[in-house]
Design an enzyme around this catalytic site. Sequence first.
Site, PDB file in Angstrom:
ATOM      1  N   GLU A  78     -33.378  -5.514  -4.082  1.00 37.90           N
ATOM      2  CA  GLU A  78     -32.550  -5.931  -4.996  1.00 37.90           C
ATOM      3  C   GLU A  78     -32.206  -7.297  -5.094  1.00 37.90           C
ATOM      4  O   GLU A  78     -31.413  -7.313  -3.809  1.00 37.90           O
ATOM      5  CB  GLU A  78     -31.463  -5.058  -5.657  1.00 37.90           C
ATOM      6  CG  GLU A  78     -31.981  -3.414  -6.673  1.00 37.90           C
ATOM      7  CD  GLU A  78     -29.960  -2.945  -6.664  1.00 37.90           C
ATOM      8  OE1 GLU A  78     -29.257  -3.296  -7.137  1.00 37.90           O
ATOM      9  OE2 GLU A  78     -30.720  -2.109  -5.948  1.00 37.90           O
ATOM     10  N   HIS A 126     -33.845  -4.257 -11.163  1.00 41.62           N
ATOM     11  CA  HIS A 126     -33.271  -3.021 -10.690  1.00 41.62           C
ATOM     12  C   HIS A 126     -34.591  -2.084 -11.010  1.00 41.62           C
ATOM     13  O   HIS A 126     -34.363  -0.815 -11.146  1.00 41.62           O
ATOM     14  CB  HIS A 126     -32.204  -2.559 -11.585  1.00 41.62           C
ATOM     15  CG  HIS A 126     -31.091  -1.686 -10.449  1.00 41.62           C
ATOM     16  ND1 HIS A 126     -31.181  -0.410 -10.320  1.00 41.62           N
ATOM     17  CD2 HIS A 126     -29.895  -1.423  -9.416  1.00 41.62           C
ATOM     18  CE1 HIS A 126     -30.738   0.742  -9.632  1.00 41.62           C
ATOM     19  NE2 HIS A 126     -29.635  -0.925  -9.118  1.00 41.62           N
ATOM     20  N   HIS A 164     -22.059  -3.878 -11.020  1.00 39.04           N
ATOM     21  CA  HIS A 164     -23.453  -4.194 -12.098  1.00 39.04           C
ATOM     22  C   HIS A 164     -23.324  -4.492 -13.328  1.00 39.04           C
ATOM     23  O   HIS A 164     -23.744  -4.564 -14.246  1.00 39.04           O
ATOM     24  CB  HIS A 164     -24.345  -2.899 -12.504  1.00 39.04           C
ATOM     25  CG  HIS A 164     -25.306  -2.689 -11.328  1.00 39.04           C
ATOM     26  ND1 HIS A 164     -25.247  -3.753 -10.197  1.00 39.04           N
ATOM     27  CD2 HIS A 164     -26.115  -1.615 -10.351  1.00 39.04           C
ATOM     28  CE1 HIS A 164     -26.064  -2.893  -9.099  1.00 39.04           C
ATOM     29  NE2 HIS A 164     -26.650  -1.550  -9.143  1.00 39.04           N
TER      30      HIS A 164
END
Length: 380
Positions: free
Chosen positions: A345, A208, A134
């Site tokens: 996602e 997210h 991420h």
Amino acid sequence: MPLRKIFVAGCCLMLAGMSGCGDNKTSSDADAPATFGTLHDGRNAMLYTLGNKNGLEAAITNFGGIVISLRVPDRKGALEDVVLGYDSLRQYEADRSYFGAIVGRYGNRIGNAKFTLDGSEYTLAANDGGNHLHGGLKGFNKVLWTADEKRSVPGRSLTLTYSSPDGEEGYPGALSVTLMYTLNDENELVIEYEAVTDKPTVVNLTHHSYFNLAGAGTRDVLDHELMIAADRFTPVDEGLIPTGELQSVEGTPMDFRAPTRIGDRIDYEDGQIHRGRGYDHNWVLNRDSDLLQVVASLFEPTTGRVMEVLTTEPGLQFYSGNFLDGTTRGKSGREYRFRTGLCLETQHFPDSPNKPDFPSAVLRPGERYHTVTAYRFTAR
Ligand code: BGC
């Protein structure tokens, strides 16, 4: 699969049923941003509230582009906040779960925190064992974005920009990112991502939010019914890095082609389920074009709330909140226990920079990264 053409025009994105630039709600004091809090470095983060004619409401901060709350109706019209999060900016600064955040420069994992592009090897921040997750130690979820007032419509859409310097978290190229959130009268929270670079780089932006359509912090998500329009998924190794294979979902707990209760197979004796501690995988979406398309839907039986996911992306990570363990206290002090929120996602596949056969996540100078995802809310 219903398709809708995307027209990107000057100031706003025109999706079917969405108000155009001229006929949006007019701005009022209620639409003016409020101060959300002060960061450790002394800068203020603001809170922007978007609403539509049906009473839906999204509160978003320019810190991390985070959706703080999202209030949507149930089958009786009762509004409830359906995303996990916190009450204060300080909690978002400390957060490790990416609640509600915009994730970048690369959403999901890059194996061994390394990739090679045009013959040069780049080493990224390793923040998930030896892997990169991420965007690294300080991803786009931890930076203060700039609100672009000229390209925002108060109360209706919010445009945020961020300039990621060359070398940030190890990535090559200075990347200019534009992000637009719109809450339209079709009850869609639309997220449009754009980016340009001055050197070849990799980009994979996603959102997210942890959804719980029964209401954030109320119960687990196991009774939700999920459909994912995907015949295949990308199996992972122990570090949750894709093996490179595209495996059929047929006969596996990954088969969500027909709506299926999440809890039905989440604890199956299955190697992939075991590695993910539940669902934490990327599905290879069945696509017939790269236009915006419904790729998933989620239904919560007690409230009747339905959320459809539309995207232009080739992949979808379904993460069933397996790392939530009750130690995180969210809004109003509620404990976020095991599997009390789930993420859907939209993305390019994990580890694409090291997987030449996956759809490419490379962005080069002169090209424009542009993806669109929408979360659409109804009830039945
Ligand atoms: C990943 C999980 C990770 C979580 C972090 C998800 O997108 O798939 O593996 O633990 O983000 O909150």
